[in-house]
Design a protein around this motif. Structure first.
Motif, PDB file in Angstrom:
ATOM      1  N   GLY A 109       0.785  -1.221   0.000  1.00  0.00           N
ATOM      2  CA  GLY A 109       0.000   0.000   0.000  1.00  0.00           C
ATOM      3  C   GLY A 109       0.821   1.276   0.000  1.00  0.00           C
ATOM      4  O   GLY A 109       0.255   2.363   0.117  1.00  0.00           O
ATOM      5  N   GLY A 110       2.140   1.161  -0.123  1.00  0.00           N
ATOM      6  CA  GLY A 110       2.990   2.343  -0.154  1.00  0.00           C
ATOM      7  C   GLY A 110       3.366   2.724  -1.565  1.00  0.00           C
ATOM      8  O   GLY A 110       2.774   2.266  -2.559  1.00  0.00           O
ATOM      9  N   TRP A 111       4.398   3.568  -1.667  1.00  0.00           N
ATOM     10  CA  TRP A 111       4.870   4.053  -2.962  1.00  0.00           C
ATOM     11  C   TRP A 111       6.390   4.049  -2.996  1.00  0.00           C
ATOM     12  O   TRP A 111       7.034   4.244  -1.977  1.00  0.00           O
ATOM     13  N   VAL A 112       6.938   3.835  -4.185  1.00  0.00           N
ATOM     14  CA  VAL A 112       8.383   3.839  -4.399  1.00  0.00           C
ATOM     15  C   VAL A 112       8.689   4.755  -5.583  1.00  0.00           C
ATOM     16  O   VAL A 112       8.016   4.683  -6.622  1.00  0.00           O
ATOM     17  N   VAL A 113       9.681   5.633  -5.425  1.00  0.00           N
ATOM     18  CA  VAL A 113      10.108   6.476  -6.547  1.00  0.00           C
ATOM     19  C   VAL A 113      10.920   5.613  -7.513  1.00  0.00           C
ATOM     20  O   VAL A 113      11.913   5.003  -7.114  1.00  0.00           O
ATOM     21  N   ILE A 114      10.498   5.566  -8.750  1.00  0.00           N
ATOM     22  CA  ILE A 114      11.213   4.788  -9.753  1.00  0.00           C
ATOM     23  C   ILE A 114      12.153   5.666 -10.568  1.00  0.00           C
ATOM     24  O   ILE A 114      13.318   5.328 -10.772  1.00  0.00           O
ATOM     25  N   GLU A 115      11.671   6.807 -11.031  1.00  0.00           N
ATOM     26  CA  GLU A 115      12.505   7.669 -11.873  1.00  0.00           C
ATOM     27  C   GLU A 115      12.127   9.124 -11.691  1.00  0.00           C
ATOM     28  O   GLU A 115      11.000   9.450 -11.273  1.00  0.00           O
ATOM     29  N   LEU A 116      13.078  10.000 -12.037  1.00  0.00           N
ATOM     30  CA  LEU A 116      12.838  11.431 -12.156  1.00  0.00           C
ATOM     31  C   LEU A 116      13.031  11.805 -13.620  1.00  0.00           C
ATOM     32  O   LEU A 116      14.028  11.429 -14.228  1.00  0.00           O
ATOM     33  N   ASN A 117      12.099  12.536 -14.178  1.00  0.00           N
ATOM     34  CA  ASN A 117      12.131  12.880 -15.594  1.00  0.00           C
ATOM     35  C   ASN A 117      12.441  14.361 -15.770  1.00  0.00           C
ATOM     36  O   ASN A 117      11.590  15.229 -15.526  1.00  0.00           O
ATOM     37  N   GLY A 118      13.667  14.655 -16.199  1.00  0.00           N
ATOM     38  CA  GLY A 118      14.116  16.029 -16.293  1.00  0.00           C
ATOM     39  C   GLY A 118      13.589  16.784 -17.496  1.00  0.00           C
ATOM     40  O   GLY A 118      13.686  18.007 -17.546  1.00  0.00           O
ATOM     41  N   ALA A 119      13.039  16.087 -18.486  1.00  0.00           N
ATOM     42  CA  ALA A 119      12.437  16.739 -19.650  1.00  0.00           C
ATOM     43  C   ALA A 119      11.053  16.139 -19.858  1.00  0.00           C
ATOM     44  O   ALA A 119      10.682  15.720 -20.959  1.00  0.00           O
ATOM     45  N   VAL A 120      10.287  16.095 -18.779  1.00  0.00           N
ATOM     46  CA  VAL A 120       9.003  15.402 -18.781  1.00  0.00           C
ATOM     47  C   VAL A 120       8.062  15.999 -19.825  1.00  0.00           C
ATOM     48  O   VAL A 120       7.935  17.210 -19.961  1.00  0.00           O
ATOM     49  N   GLU A 121       7.405  15.109 -20.570  1.00  0.00           N
ATOM     50  CA  GLU A 121       6.363  15.499 -21.509  1.00  0.00           C
ATOM     51  C   GLU A 121       5.005  15.230 -20.862  1.00  0.00           C
ATOM     52  O   GLU A 121       4.834  14.245 -20.154  1.00  0.00           O
ATOM     53  N   PHE A 122       4.051  16.121 -21.097  1.00  0.00           N
ATOM     54  CA  PHE A 122       2.719  15.890 -20.550  1.00  0.00           C
ATOM     55  C   PHE A 122       1.661  16.471 -21.472  1.00  0.00           C
ATOM     56  O   PHE A 122       1.960  17.197 -22.423  1.00  0.00           O
ATOM     57  N   THR A 123       0.422  16.119 -21.200  1.00  0.00           N
ATOM     58  CA  THR A 123      -0.714  16.494 -22.041  1.00  0.00           C
ATOM     59  C   THR A 123      -1.830  17.039 -21.159  1.00  0.00           C
ATOM     60  O   THR A 123      -1.712  17.094 -19.930  1.00  0.00           O
ATOM     61  N   ASP A 124      -2.937  17.411 -21.789  1.00  0.00           N
ATOM     62  CA  ASP A 124      -4.093  17.913 -21.045  1.00  0.00           C
ATOM     63  C   ASP A 124      -4.606  16.898 -20.036  1.00  0.00           C
ATOM     64  O   ASP A 124      -5.246  17.272 -19.040  1.00  0.00           O
ATOM     65  N   ASP A 125      -4.370  15.609 -20.288  1.00  0.00           N
ATOM     66  CA  ASP A 125      -4.831  14.566 -19.367  1.00  0.00           C
ATOM     67  C   ASP A 125      -4.268  14.759 -17.962  1.00  0.00           C
ATOM     68  O   ASP A 125      -4.830  14.255 -16.985  1.00  0.00           O
ATOM     69  N   TYR A 126      -3.143  15.463 -17.848  1.00  0.00           N
ATOM     70  CA  TYR A 126      -2.492  15.644 -16.556  1.00  0.00           C
ATOM     71  C   TYR A 126      -3.164  16.703 -15.689  1.00  0.00           C
ATOM     72  O   TYR A 126      -2.859  16.810 -14.505  1.00  0.00           O
ATOM     73  N   SER A 127      -4.054  17.499 -16.259  1.00  0.00           N
ATOM     74  CA  SER A 127      -4.642  18.611 -15.520  1.00  0.00           C
ATOM     75  C   SER A 127      -5.392  18.132 -14.287  1.00  0.00           C
ATOM     76  O   SER A 127      -6.120  17.135 -14.322  1.00  0.00           O
ATOM     77  N   LEU A 128      -5.212  18.860 -13.183  1.00  0.00           N
ATOM     78  CA  LEU A 128      -5.897  18.552 -11.932  1.00  0.00           C
ATOM     79  C   LEU A 128      -7.043  19.551 -11.736  1.00  0.00           C
ATOM     80  O   LEU A 128      -8.020  19.498 -12.443  1.00  0.00           O
ATOM     81  N   ASP A 129      -6.868  20.502 -10.815  1.00  0.00           N
ATOM     82  CA  ASP A 129      -7.938  21.463 -10.592  1.00  0.00           C
ATOM     83  C   ASP A 129      -7.898  22.616 -11.585  1.00  0.00           C
ATOM     84  O   ASP A 129      -8.815  23.443 -11.621  1.00  0.00           O
ATOM     85  N   ARG A 130      -6.816  22.708 -12.392  1.00  0.00           N
ATOM     86  CA  ARG A 130      -6.708  23.735 -13.423  1.00  0.00           C
ATOM     87  C   ARG A 130      -5.818  23.217 -14.535  1.00  0.00           C
ATOM     88  O   ARG A 130      -5.174  22.181 -14.397  1.00  0.00           O
ATOM     89  N   ASP A 131      -5.787  23.952 -15.645  1.00  0.00           N
ATOM     90  CA  ASP A 131      -5.007  23.532 -16.802  1.00  0.00           C
ATOM     91  C   ASP A 131      -3.546  23.324 -16.420  1.00  0.00           C
ATOM     92  O   ASP A 131      -2.907  24.199 -15.822  1.00  0.00           O
ATOM     93  N   VAL A 132      -2.991  22.168 -16.768  1.00  0.00           N
ATOM     94  CA  VAL A 132      -1.639  21.810 -16.345  1.00  0.00           C
ATOM     95  C   VAL A 132      -0.589  22.739 -16.945  1.00  0.00           C
ATOM     96  O   VAL A 132       0.406  23.062 -16.289  1.00  0.00           O
ATOM     97  N   PHE A 133      -0.800  23.204 -18.171  1.00  0.00           N
ATOM     98  CA  PHE A 133       0.199  24.071 -18.803  1.00  0.00           C
ATOM     99  C   PHE A 133       0.181  25.470 -18.198  1.00  0.00           C
ATOM    100  O   PHE A 133       1.238  26.066 -17.957  1.00  0.00           O
TER     101      PHE A 133
END
Length: 305
Positions: free
Chosen positions: A258-282
């Motif tokens: 039930g925990g979490w493990v950090v696998i990777e850090l992405n220094g040039a992360v790509e993202f899309t509108d799907d990532y938006s939470l309470d407001r536009d991610v961009f």
């Protein structure tokens, strides 16, 4: 559009005020959307890093978005330019030391271990041999890797040795060796959380393709919007802070406990509108970065080599 073979930098500027450049090799969807989402009044211009060196100076800022080489043997060219910009007084976001730590998975492992954050135990191998102290199951992966390329799950010593023999012929292996990581039993999903200037601005859950244990979209995985649980949010923020990252994608694997493990850090992360939470991610990302560019400068990230 600028040819991908050439450097491009997207320069945001207002007359007589701070200039803010997004420096990258490619006009990716993420890079263009970040520029479009810049606060009102900022003009957008494309320019090469050489031109950036002549145009930016003390009081200006830039976000470094160098990515990994498709050959998996290092980072795209341009580290010299980034170092010079910082030396000349440009406020760099995702500074060179931070980019190196995020792109080099061996340095990532050392950083997270030093910070006391959960991460698979990692060994660096330079020869196609499995040390007797290293017990499978394990995962083999390049030091500079992305897209799930050449990442392999090895259930026993025989399969690990066979896989190492094959991978040892790769150019990236001869240059940088390979990483052997503790195997975290996959649950068919993971989280990617985008952190900008100490704020969580976006997230998705990634679901592995049928018959695939890796969740990479390049391997058929699918993204779906998600509101990350508090524990995952706290871990992503802690990992970003440990790396002193101004913009980073933090990949988290759920554990059977039930925990979490950090696998990777992405220094040039790509993202899309799907990532938006309470407001536009961009919009959220651009505003956070522009605000961060006006804050007092921090001391550089300590070396981990």
């Amino acid at each position: 559009m600028v040819e991908q073979a050439f450097w491009s930098a997207l320069l945001l500027q207002t007359p007589g005020e701070m200039q803010f450049a997004l420096i990258a090799h490619h006009e990716t969807g993420t890079n263009l959307r970040l520029v479009e989402a810049a606060p009102a009044g900022l003009e957008t211009t494309l320019m090469s890093p050489a031109d950036t060196l002549g145009r930016l100076g003390p009081g200006d800022a830039a976000l470094a978005r160098l990515d990994l080489l498709p050959t998996l043997d290092g980072i795209e060219p341009g580290t010299w330019e980034l170092a010079r910009l910082e030396a000349e007084g440009v406020r760099m976001l995702n500074r060179l030391g931070t980019l190196l730590v995020m792109h080099d998975k061996l340095l990532t492992a050392r950083l997270l271990s030093t910070a006391g954050l959960p991460h698979p135990k990692t060994r660096h191998l330079t020869h196609p041999r499995i040390p007797s102290a290293l017990e499978p199951p394990l995962v083999l992966k390049p030091r500079f890797g992305s897209w799930g390329a050449d990442v392999h799950q090895c259930r026993n010593r025989a399969s690990a040795m066979k896989r190492l023999e094959v991978l040892s012929a790769r150019g990236w292996f001869r240059k940088h060796g390979i990483l052997a990581q503790e195997f975290v039993p996959p649950l068919g999903r993971d989280l990617r959380i985008v952190v900008a200037a100490g704020q969580i601005v976006g997230a998705v859950e990634r679901i592995a393709a049928p018959g695939e244990w890796r969740t990479n979209v390049a391997l058929g995985g699918v993204r779906r919007p998600v509101s990350p649980p508090l524990a995952a949010r706290e871990l992503a923020l802690a990992a970003a802070a440990a790396a002193e990252a101004d913009l980073v994608g933090v990949d988290l694997l759920p554990t059977r406990e039930g925990g979490w493990v950090v696998i990777e850090l992405n220094g040039a992360v790509e993202f899309t509108d799907d990532y938006s939470l309470d407001r536009d991610v961009f919009t959220a990302t651009a505003e956070a970065l522009v605000a961060a560019a006006s804050e007092p400068r921090r001391e550089p990230l300590a070396a981990l080599g």
